[in-house]
Scaffold this motif. Structure first.
Motif, PDB file in Angstrom:
ATOM      1  N   LEU A 116     -24.255   6.778  27.218  1.00  0.00           N
ATOM      2  CA  LEU A 116     -23.685   6.005  26.108  1.00  0.00           C
ATOM      3  C   LEU A 116     -24.614   4.853  25.773  1.00  0.00           C
ATOM      4  O   LEU A 116     -25.286   4.311  26.646  1.00  0.00           O
ATOM      5  N   ARG A 117     -24.588   4.458  24.535  1.00  0.00           N
ATOM      6  CA  ARG A 117     -25.334   3.270  24.118  1.00  0.00           C
ATOM      7  C   ARG A 117     -24.677   2.036  24.737  1.00  0.00           C
ATOM      8  O   ARG A 117     -23.448   1.977  24.859  1.00  0.00           O
ATOM      9  N   ILE A 118     -25.506   1.062  25.123  1.00  0.00           N
ATOM     10  CA  ILE A 118     -24.941  -0.218  25.555  1.00  0.00           C
ATOM     11  C   ILE A 118     -24.412  -0.888  24.283  1.00  0.00           C
ATOM     12  O   ILE A 118     -25.161  -1.108  23.337  1.00  0.00           O
ATOM     13  N   GLN A 119     -23.123  -1.181  24.258  1.00  0.00           N
ATOM     14  CA  GLN A 119     -22.483  -1.669  23.020  1.00  0.00           C
ATOM     15  C   GLN A 119     -22.803  -3.156  22.836  1.00  0.00           C
ATOM     16  O   GLN A 119     -21.955  -4.024  23.052  1.00  0.00           O
ATOM     17  N   SER A 120     -24.040  -3.431  22.407  1.00  0.00           N
ATOM     18  CA  SER A 120     -24.520  -4.826  22.372  1.00  0.00           C
ATOM     19  C   SER A 120     -23.672  -5.709  21.447  1.00  0.00           C
ATOM     20  O   SER A 120     -23.577  -6.915  21.661  1.00  0.00           O
ATOM     21  N   HIS A 165     -25.055  12.979  23.198  1.00  0.00           N
ATOM     22  CA  HIS A 165     -25.065  11.517  22.998  1.00  0.00           C
ATOM     23  C   HIS A 165     -24.382  11.271  21.657  1.00  0.00           C
ATOM     24  O   HIS A 165     -24.758  11.885  20.661  1.00  0.00           O
ATOM     25  N   PRO A 166     -23.368  10.380  21.617  1.00  0.00           N
ATOM     26  CA  PRO A 166     -22.681  10.177  20.328  1.00  0.00           C
ATOM     27  C   PRO A 166     -23.581   9.545  19.269  1.00  0.00           C
ATOM     28  O   PRO A 166     -23.295   9.635  18.075  1.00  0.00           O
ATOM     29  N   GLY A 167     -24.681   8.932  19.716  1.00  0.00           N
ATOM     30  CA  GLY A 167     -25.551   8.238  18.783  1.00  0.00           C
ATOM     31  C   GLY A 167     -24.912   6.943  18.333  1.00  0.00           C
ATOM     32  O   GLY A 167     -23.683   6.806  18.402  1.00  0.00           O
ATOM     33  N   PRO A 168     -25.639   5.988  17.850  1.00  0.00           N
ATOM     34  CA  PRO A 168     -27.097   5.970  17.810  1.00  0.00           C
ATOM     35  C   PRO A 168     -27.697   5.803  19.217  1.00  0.00           C
ATOM     36  O   PRO A 168     -27.096   5.158  20.064  1.00  0.00           O
ATOM     37  N   VAL A 169     -28.879   6.406  19.407  1.00  0.00           N
ATOM     38  CA  VAL A 169     -29.550   6.340  20.710  1.00  0.00           C
ATOM     39  C   VAL A 169     -30.453   5.110  20.737  1.00  0.00           C
ATOM     40  O   VAL A 169     -31.145   4.827  19.759  1.00  0.00           O
ATOM     41  N   SER A 219     -16.651   1.314  25.607  1.00  0.00           N
ATOM     42  CA  SER A 219     -16.865   2.520  24.803  1.00  0.00           C
ATOM     43  C   SER A 219     -15.557   3.138  24.316  1.00  0.00           C
ATOM     44  O   SER A 219     -14.691   3.494  25.114  1.00  0.00           O
ATOM     45  N   ARG A 220     -15.463   3.307  23.009  1.00  0.00           N
ATOM     46  CA  ARG A 220     -14.285   3.993  22.444  1.00  0.00           C
ATOM     47  C   ARG A 220     -14.425   5.504  22.636  1.00  0.00           C
ATOM     48  O   ARG A 220     -13.432   6.214  22.688  1.00  0.00           O
ATOM     49  N   VAL A 221     -15.688   5.957  22.765  1.00  0.00           N
ATOM     50  CA  VAL A 221     -15.921   7.403  22.905  1.00  0.00           C
ATOM     51  C   VAL A 221     -15.363   7.903  24.245  1.00  0.00           C
ATOM     52  O   VAL A 221     -14.788   8.986  24.322  1.00  0.00           O
ATOM     53  N   VAL A 222     -15.490   7.086  25.290  1.00  0.00           N
ATOM     54  CA  VAL A 222     -14.977   7.491  26.606  1.00  0.00           C
ATOM     55  C   VAL A 222     -13.479   7.777  26.519  1.00  0.00           C
ATOM     56  O   VAL A 222     -12.995   8.797  27.011  1.00  0.00           O
ATOM     57  N   ASP A 225     -10.519   4.277  20.603  1.00  0.00           N
ATOM     58  CA  ASP A 225     -10.497   5.713  20.292  1.00  0.00           C
ATOM     59  C   ASP A 225     -11.475   6.075  19.177  1.00  0.00           C
ATOM     60  O   ASP A 225     -11.808   5.221  18.328  1.00  0.00           O
ATOM     61  N   HIS A 226     -11.908   7.328  19.197  1.00  0.00           N
ATOM     62  CA  HIS A 226     -12.790   7.858  18.156  1.00  0.00           C
ATOM     63  C   HIS A 226     -12.548   9.367  18.134  1.00  0.00           C
ATOM     64  O   HIS A 226     -13.403  10.151  18.550  1.00  0.00           O
ATOM     65  N   PRO A 227     -11.326   9.761  17.690  1.00  0.00           N
ATOM     66  CA  PRO A 227     -10.918  11.158  17.886  1.00  0.00           C
ATOM     67  C   PRO A 227     -11.872  12.209  17.318  1.00  0.00           C
ATOM     68  O   PRO A 227     -12.103  13.229  17.968  1.00  0.00           O
ATOM     69  N   THR A 228     -12.443  11.972  16.139  1.00  0.00           N
ATOM     70  CA  THR A 228     -13.305  13.036  15.589  1.00  0.00           C
ATOM     71  C   THR A 228     -14.621  13.144  16.359  1.00  0.00           C
ATOM     72  O   THR A 228     -15.249  14.201  16.354  1.00  0.00           O
ATOM     73  N   GLN A 229     -15.031  12.069  17.043  1.00  0.00           N
ATOM     74  CA  GLN A 229     -16.227  12.179  17.898  1.00  0.00           C
ATOM     75  C   GLN A 229     -15.920  13.111  19.075  1.00  0.00           C
ATOM     76  O   GLN A 229     -16.701  13.992  19.407  1.00  0.00           O
ATOM     77  N   GLY A 230     -14.737  12.910  19.676  1.00  0.00           N
ATOM     78  CA  GLY A 230     -14.347  13.790  20.779  1.00  0.00           C
ATOM     79  C   GLY A 230     -14.292  15.242  20.323  1.00  0.00           C
ATOM     80  O   GLY A 230     -14.794  16.150  20.991  1.00  0.00           O
ATOM     81  N   THR A 259     -23.713   5.214  10.648  1.00  0.00           N
ATOM     82  CA  THR A 259     -24.509   6.165   9.856  1.00  0.00           C
ATOM     83  C   THR A 259     -23.865   7.543   9.947  1.00  0.00           C
ATOM     84  O   THR A 259     -23.399   8.103   8.952  1.00  0.00           O
ATOM     85  N   ARG A 260     -23.808   8.070  11.183  1.00  0.00           N
ATOM     86  CA  ARG A 260     -23.343   9.453  11.360  1.00  0.00           C
ATOM     87  C   ARG A 260     -21.899   9.654  10.885  1.00  0.00           C
ATOM     88  O   ARG A 260     -21.603  10.559  10.109  1.00  0.00           O
ATOM     89  N   THR A 261     -21.006   8.814  11.387  1.00  0.00           N
ATOM     90  CA  THR A 261     -19.588   9.032  11.108  1.00  0.00           C
ATOM     91  C   THR A 261     -19.297   8.840   9.617  1.00  0.00           C
ATOM     92  O   THR A 261     -18.657   9.674   8.984  1.00  0.00           O
ATOM     93  N   ARG A 262     -19.796   7.747   9.060  1.00  0.00           N
ATOM     94  CA  ARG A 262     -19.505   7.453   7.648  1.00  0.00           C
ATOM     95  C   ARG A 262     -20.109   8.525   6.734  1.00  0.00           C
ATOM     96  O   ARG A 262     -19.431   9.086   5.873  1.00  0.00           O
ATOM     97  N   ILE A 313     -10.892   5.174   8.235  1.00  0.00           N
ATOM     98  CA  ILE A 313     -11.073   3.757   8.596  1.00  0.00           C
ATOM     99  C   ILE A 313     -11.812   3.585   9.914  1.00  0.00           C
ATOM    100  O   ILE A 313     -11.474   4.223  10.920  1.00  0.00           O
ATOM    101  N   ARG A 314     -12.781   2.684   9.887  1.00  0.00           N
ATOM    102  CA  ARG A 314     -13.361   2.188  11.150  1.00  0.00           C
ATOM    103  C   ARG A 314     -13.152   0.686  11.179  1.00  0.00           C
ATOM    104  O   ARG A 314     -13.407  -0.001  10.195  1.00  0.00           O
ATOM    105  N   HIS A 315     -12.702   0.193  12.330  1.00  0.00           N
ATOM    106  CA  HIS A 315     -12.451  -1.245  12.442  1.00  0.00           C
ATOM    107  C   HIS A 315     -12.659  -1.734  13.868  1.00  0.00           C
ATOM    108  O   HIS A 315     -12.481  -0.967  14.811  1.00  0.00           O
TER     109      HIS A 315
HETATM  110  C1  NCD Z   1     -20.194   5.625  18.370  1.00  0.00           C
HETATM  111  C2  NCD Z   1     -19.472   4.547  17.623  1.00  0.00           C
HETATM  112  O1  NCD Z   1     -19.995   4.006  16.668  1.00  0.00           O
HETATM  113  O2  NCD Z   1     -18.379   4.274  18.030  1.00  0.00           O
HETATM  114  N1  NCD Z   1     -21.099   6.350  17.583  1.00  0.00           N
HETATM  115  C3  NCD Z   1     -20.710   7.159  16.592  1.00  0.00           C
HETATM  116  O3  NCD Z   1     -19.648   7.054  16.030  1.00  0.00           O
HETATM  117  N2  NCD Z   1     -21.572   8.125  16.250  1.00  0.00           N
HETATM  118  C4  NCD Z   1     -20.790   5.138  19.604  1.00  0.00           C
HETATM  119  C5  NCD Z   1     -21.748   4.002  19.521  1.00  0.00           C
HETATM  120  O4  NCD Z   1     -21.808   3.275  18.562  1.00  0.00           O
HETATM  121  O5  NCD Z   1     -22.437   3.787  20.518  1.00  0.00           O
END
Ligand code: NCD
Length: 317
Positions: free
Chosen positions: A232-236, A273-277, A172-175, A136-141, A56-59, A106-108
Motif C-alpha cells: 500500500l502507498r504510505i498515506q502521506s 497495488h491500488p495505486g498510485p505507486v 488505508s481504506r483499501v484494507v 471503505d473503498h468498495p469498488t477498489q475491493g 486519477t484512477r477512480t475518478r 462521491i469521494r470524501h
Molecule cells: C486508493 C485511494 O485513493 O484510496 N487508490 C485508489 O483509489 N486507486 C489508495 C491510495 O490512495 O493509496
C-alpha cells in the motif's frame, strides 16, 4: 424502480460480488480492445462525479465507465463549486438530485459521508462510495477481485489463496474493503506492517475475531507462501509529521523487490497495488513494472469494467 446505492463493502453478499464481477468480466474485452464503442445501457441517465480528494484512477474510470454506457456525465469539482461559498455537501447533492442526476459518485475525507448521504437521498438517487476517509473503498475491493478472477480463473478459485497486504494499515481504506470482501470468498489475509503503521492491539483482536485476519511485523514471515502480495502507498496526506519521518525506515525494512518476493512467495504469485505507486518506497520500480509478476495495469483496466457493472447495478438494478 428505486435506485440502489453502493456505499459499504459490508453490504455486499457473495451473490452481489459474483454478479458484478461476472458482468464486468464480459465487458473487459471492450475496454481492452481500444475501440470504445458506446453502449446504450445507461442512455438518457446522468452520472455525477464528486471528488473532494484527488484521484486519477477512480475518478477517470467512473467517468469513462459512465460514458461508455451512454450516460451523460458531470464532474463537480469542489474547488469550482459553491462549496467554496459555504454551501453544504447535502445542499450540493440536493441540487444535483433536483437537476435529475441519477447517480453521484462521491469521494470524501470524512468517514461515513457517502453512507450518510445514501441514508438521506438514497430513495431518489444512487450514491456510490469512491472512498471515504480511512473506512471503505468498495469498488477498489471489487476490481481487485475481478483482477484475481482473471488471474486464477474463477471466483471459486480464490478460496484458500493467501494474500499478504503490507504498509500503512492504520490509514488505508483499501484494507477495510479487502477484509470485508475477501473474507467472504475464503481468501486468507495477512497484514504486515511495522509497529508504527499497525493498528492497536484491541483493534487487531477485533479484526481477527471478525475477519480471521493474521498480523505480523515480520516482513519475511508475512511474505511466506503468498499467492497475492499487495503493498500500500504510505498515506502521506493522512499521517502526522512524525509518521512521515518514518517513511525511510519503512522502505528499508518493508520495500518489496524481486529478491525478497522471489525467495518467500509461492511460485506464480502476483502483485497488486491500488495505486498510485510511490516507486522505491513500498515497492521497487522494476518489480512494480514487471509484466510477469505485476498485475497493476490489469487492475486499471478491470477498474473501468467493474465500474461499468457497478453503475449499471446501482442505476438499473
Ligand atoms: C486508493 C485511494 O485513493 O484510496 N487508490 C485508489 O483509489 N486507486 C489508495 C491510495 O490512495 O493509496
Amino acid at each position: 424502480m428505486m435506485p440502489r446505492s453502493l456505499v459499504s463493502s459490508s453490504d455486499l453478499s457473495v451473490d452481489d460480488i459474483r454478479l458484478m464481477t461476472a458482468n464486468a468480466r464480459k465487458l473487459l474485452p471492450l475496454i481492452q480492445s481500444g475501440t470504445k464503442k458506446t453502449l446504450n445501457h445507461l442512455s438518457g441517465r446522468t452520472v455525477a462525479t464528486f471528488f473532494c480528494e484527488p484521484s486519477t484512477r477512480t475518478r477517470c474510470s467512473f467517468e469513462l465507465a459512465a460514458k461508455i454506457l451512454g450516460a451523460h456525465t458531470i464532474d463537480v469539482s469542489p474547488e469550482q463549486s459553491s462549496l467554496t461559498k459555504g454551501e453544504t455537501i447535502a445542499d450540493t447533492i440536493e441540487t444535483l438530485v433536483t437537476m435529475g442526476v441519477d447517480a453521484i459518485v462521491i469521494r470524501h475525507t470524512e468517514d461515513g459521508l457517502p453512507q450518510a448521504m445514501a441514508e438521506k437521498y438514497g430513495k431518489r438517487i444512487a450514491i456510490l462510495n469512491a472512498g471515504d476517509g480511512i473506512t471503505d473503498h468498495p469498488t477498489q475491493g471489487l476490481l481487485d477481485i475481478l483482477t484475481l478472477i482473471q488471474q486464477f480463473g474463477s471466483l471459486e478459485a480464490l478460496q484458500g489463496k493467501k494474500m499478504t497486504i503490507l504498509g500503512n494499515i492504520t490509514h488505508s481504506r483499501v484494507v477495510g474493503s479487502h477484509l470485508r470482501l475477501m473474507q467472504q470468498l475464503g481468501v486468507d489475509i495477512t497484514l504486515v506492517a511495522p509497529d508504527f503503521f499497525m493498528p492497536s492491539v484491541i483493534e487487531r483482536e477485533k479484526w481477527h475475531a471478525q475477519y480471521c485476519v493474521n498480523f505480523t511485523e515480520e516482513f519475511e514471515e508475512g511474505l511466506e507462501n503468498a499467492d497475492i502480495v499487495m503493498p500500500l502507498r504510505i498515506q502521506s496526506e493522512r499521517i502526522d509529521e512524525f509518521e512521515l519521518s518514518l517513511m525511510g525506515r519503512y522502505a528499508q525494512g518493508y520495500q518489496l523487490n524481486h529478491l525478497n518476493v522471489g525467495m518467500r512467495c509461492k511460485p506464480g504469485f502476483v502483485i497488486l497495488h491500488p495505486g498510485p505507486v510511490n516507486y522505491n518506497i513500498e515497492i521497487t520500480e522494476e518489480l512494480a513494472n514487471d509484466p510477469n509478476i505485476s498485475r497493476i495495469r490489469q487492475q486499471v483496466a478491470c477498474g473501468v469494467a467493474l465500474r461499468m457493472a457497478a453503475l449499471h447495478w446501482c442505476i438499473e438494478g
